[in-house]
Scaffold this motif. Sequence first.
Motif, mmCIF file in Angstrom:
data_model
loop_
_atom_site.group_PDB
_atom_site.id
_atom_site.type_symbol
_atom_site.label_atom_id
_atom_site.label_comp_id
_atom_site.label_asym_id
_atom_site.label_seq_id
_atom_site.Cartn_x
_atom_site.Cartn_y
_atom_site.Cartn_z
ATOM 1 N N GLU A 34 0.836 -1.212 0.000
ATOM 2 C CA GLU A 34 0.000 0.000 0.000
ATOM 3 C C GLU A 34 0.867 1.257 0.000
ATOM 4 O O GLU A 34 0.462 2.282 -0.526
ATOM 5 N N ILE A 35 2.051 1.156 0.577
ATOM 6 C CA ILE A 35 2.959 2.314 0.508
ATOM 7 C C ILE A 35 3.296 2.590 -0.959
ATOM 8 O O ILE A 35 3.271 3.732 -1.419
ATOM 9 N N TRP A 38 0.830 4.705 -2.899
ATOM 10 C CA TRP A 38 0.761 6.145 -2.633
ATOM 11 C C TRP A 38 2.104 6.862 -2.792
ATOM 12 O O TRP A 38 2.151 8.087 -2.781
ATOM 13 N N ASP A 39 3.191 6.098 -2.891
ATOM 14 C CA ASP A 39 4.537 6.687 -2.824
ATOM 15 C C ASP A 39 4.944 7.243 -4.183
ATOM 16 O O ASP A 39 5.748 6.651 -4.897
ATOM 17 N N ILE A 40 4.384 8.394 -4.562
ATOM 18 C CA ILE A 40 4.518 8.870 -5.943
ATOM 19 C C ILE A 40 5.590 9.938 -6.120
ATOM 20 O O ILE A 40 5.849 10.379 -7.221
ATOM 21 N N ASP A 41 6.249 10.382 -5.034
ATOM 22 C CA ASP A 41 7.190 11.491 -5.177
ATOM 23 C C ASP A 41 8.475 11.064 -5.863
ATOM 24 O O ASP A 41 8.911 9.924 -5.767
ATOM 25 N N VAL A 42 9.062 12.030 -6.587
ATOM 26 C CA VAL A 42 10.311 11.798 -7.319
ATOM 27 C C VAL A 42 11.338 12.836 -6.884
ATOM 28 O O VAL A 42 11.029 14.025 -6.820
ATOM 29 N N ARG A 43 12.535 12.404 -6.568
ATOM 30 C CA ARG A 43 13.592 13.339 -6.146
ATOM 31 C C ARG A 43 14.503 13.691 -7.324
ATOM 32 O O ARG A 43 14.543 12.979 -8.327
ATOM 33 N N THR A 108 11.206 17.145 -11.466
ATOM 34 C CA THR A 108 10.016 17.814 -10.949
ATOM 35 C C THR A 108 8.893 17.782 -11.987
ATOM 36 O O THR A 108 7.709 17.681 -11.647
ATOM 37 N N ASP A 111 7.273 14.406 -11.817
ATOM 38 C CA ASP A 111 6.515 14.314 -10.558
ATOM 39 C C ASP A 111 5.223 15.110 -10.637
ATOM 40 O O ASP A 111 4.150 14.618 -10.269
ATOM 41 N N TYR A 112 5.322 16.329 -11.154
ATOM 42 C CA TYR A 112 4.149 17.208 -11.151
ATOM 43 C C TYR A 112 3.086 16.727 -12.140
ATOM 44 O O TYR A 112 1.893 16.733 -11.831
ATOM 45 N N ARG A 115 1.365 13.700 -10.576
ATOM 46 C CA ARG A 115 0.486 13.920 -9.414
ATOM 47 C C ARG A 115 -0.675 14.860 -9.702
ATOM 48 O O ARG A 115 -1.730 14.743 -9.079
ATOM 49 N N ALA A 116 -0.509 15.781 -10.630
ATOM 50 C CA ALA A 116 -1.500 16.866 -10.721
ATOM 51 C C ALA A 116 -2.172 17.027 -12.079
ATOM 52 O O ALA A 116 -3.155 17.751 -12.188
ATOM 53 N N LEU B 86 -0.825 8.397 5.855
ATOM 54 C CA LEU B 86 0.295 7.455 5.788
ATOM 55 C C LEU B 86 1.562 8.185 6.246
ATOM 56 O O LEU B 86 1.871 9.267 5.743
ATOM 57 N N HIS B 88 5.606 7.460 6.530
ATOM 58 C CA HIS B 88 6.585 6.439 6.124
ATOM 59 C C HIS B 88 7.900 7.101 5.723
ATOM 60 O O HIS B 88 8.152 8.244 6.058
ATOM 61 N N GLY B 173 -6.803 17.301 -5.613
ATOM 62 C CA GLY B 173 -6.549 16.856 -6.974
ATOM 63 C C GLY B 173 -5.117 17.085 -7.411
ATOM 64 O O GLY B 173 -4.553 16.305 -8.171
ATOM 65 N N ALA B 174 -4.505 18.171 -6.932
ATOM 66 C CA ALA B 174 -3.139 18.496 -7.328
ATOM 67 C C ALA B 174 -2.111 17.747 -6.483
ATOM 68 O O ALA B 174 -0.922 17.755 -6.803
ATOM 69 N N ARG B 227 -0.257 12.309 3.552
ATOM 70 C CA ARG B 227 1.007 11.566 3.604
ATOM 71 C C ARG B 227 2.107 12.431 4.205
ATOM 72 O O ARG B 227 2.230 13.614 3.869
ATOM 73 N N TRP B 235 12.677 17.326 -1.782
ATOM 74 C CA TRP B 235 12.209 16.648 -2.991
ATOM 75 C C TRP B 235 12.183 17.594 -4.195
ATOM 76 O O TRP B 235 12.059 17.159 -5.312
ATOM 77 N N MET B 236 12.274 18.880 -3.965
ATOM 78 C CA MET B 236 12.213 19.878 -5.042
ATOM 79 C C MET B 236 10.910 19.767 -5.823
ATOM 80 O O MET B 236 10.885 19.598 -7.046
#
Lengths: 188, 385
Positions: A34-35, A38-43, A108, A111-112, A115-116, B86, B88, B173-174, B227, B235-236
Amino acid sequence: MTWRRHAILGAILLDFFTSSAGAYEFGRPATPDEITLWDIDVRPDGKGLPEGSGTVAHGKEVYQMYCMACHGPNGQGGIKDRLVGGQGTLGSDKPIKTVGSYWPYATTLFDYIRRAMPYTAPGLLGADDTYAVAAYILNLNGLLPDNGKLDRESLPKVKMPNRDGFIPDAVFKVDDERQAPRKRGTAP
Amino acid sequence: LADTLADVPARLPGALLGGHSERSEYVQISRIPEAGPGLRNVDPGNAINSKTPLNKLVGVVTPTDLHYERSHAGVPDLDPAKHRLLIHGSVSKPLVLTVDDLKAMPSVSRIHFIECTGNGWENWKKADPTLTVQNTHGLVSTNEWTGVPLRFLIDLVGKDRSSNWMLAEGGDGAGVDRSIPLTDEIMDEAIVAYGQNGEPLRPAHGFPIRLIMPGFEGNLHIKWLRRLKFGDQPWMTRWETARYTQLLANGKARQFQLRMETNSVITSPSGMMEIRSGYNRITGLAWSGHGKIAKVEVSTDDGKTWREAQLNHPVLPKAQARFQMDWEWDGKPTKIVSRSTDERGNLQPDRQSFLDQVGTNALFHYNAQQTWSIDTAGRVRNDLA
């Protein structure tokens, strides 16, 4: 009671809560599956980028279907944020901030979008389409050739023109704190 | 018109008691949805924020329904029974928490301002004389926030000591997300809040839970929080690179300028009001992300001389403070302006010194002194010093 004394008392109370927290269970353990969901961030170093890839050519198709209505043909002239051009304007009286002129990291962008975007249905694009449309936007900005392609290896290597255009506030360089942790309650 | 007590309407039985108190029909008060600088009276579909009517409020606590709003993808309709947080990343025990889990934890209540970094952005390059203080400064509000101290959650999940950054992400949403440096100040003061002025958060302000980051950029107070992730570098995200960074005159941009600086504004008399010569009471609001307001000074001669205003107590840290001062206006054209000093000695800059430092393209973090001009007819207008 002064705020400072209040803060100290608060800290003491928190210590009490913390030390007694072991006696209670709050929530439940998060499972790895499940992590991942939801774990969608990118560095900037690429950590968090998924497998998959996309070409500039395919990105143009994705863009025309999902992005052009708001961002205009070729990433400009739309009703929402301009994505293309503006290089060389940041020091002028009328700076134009776009992905090409302003954004410091290509990661970025992925990532953006993931997510958006698109605004009305965020998360609609899969990994391949997201790589593709990111590739197309970079291509429009002259940062990727017409036959270019992006994946988790190549995306973090794209050097954005304004990569060195930012001055982070020194006070939040928490790396320094690791060497010399401040006392609780003191402001940076 | 002769004013005698005989003209006051007689007492009568009133309306039935209800389950909800509405405002008086004689009170016309609301926020104004707007878009970017200069983009007012927009279609609600194009609005990006909604401003607090500072000119019509008294005291320091903003009514909940008038707290300013900035949302990036509308206001999501979240069922608290289905919402999850969450936590983590670099932790020994990743957890999924329900809203009820959070409500069962030790809680704190704090009164703090939240300010959008775009507050004041109308006046970077020019001063439109038709603006009210709601237009110029309506992106700041003060409420009481109740929730769980971030420190408690950090200890609960066993954050790795080497982790100095936290990503906070919303369920809108964003998926608005920001990297937050875990300074001691932030770990001591941040709250995962479920309460606002004594009731559950309103949807526009993050229902069912949001992050409260006292003294820092409004955008960091992630609404609809779902989260928290711990790591060892920022994370920028789009909001901390492309959006909430401040372009200087030389083309470089300040980044992670997270704290809201010392600020103040006279709310009465203010833009589009009219005053009469003779006695007038000047009042306004002051706030600082550094802590308490220590002093507010007011000039009624365009900054030539200053008098210290009276502060209404209690003055709380990282909350708005109400100031007032009496003034005898001689009826000649003048300009009035306020400047605040916080407990750390930070003085709100005059406009020219401020612009000398940051130029006119920064868009965010405008905290220069606000000037109101007054003409012979007593008309109060937005002006530049």
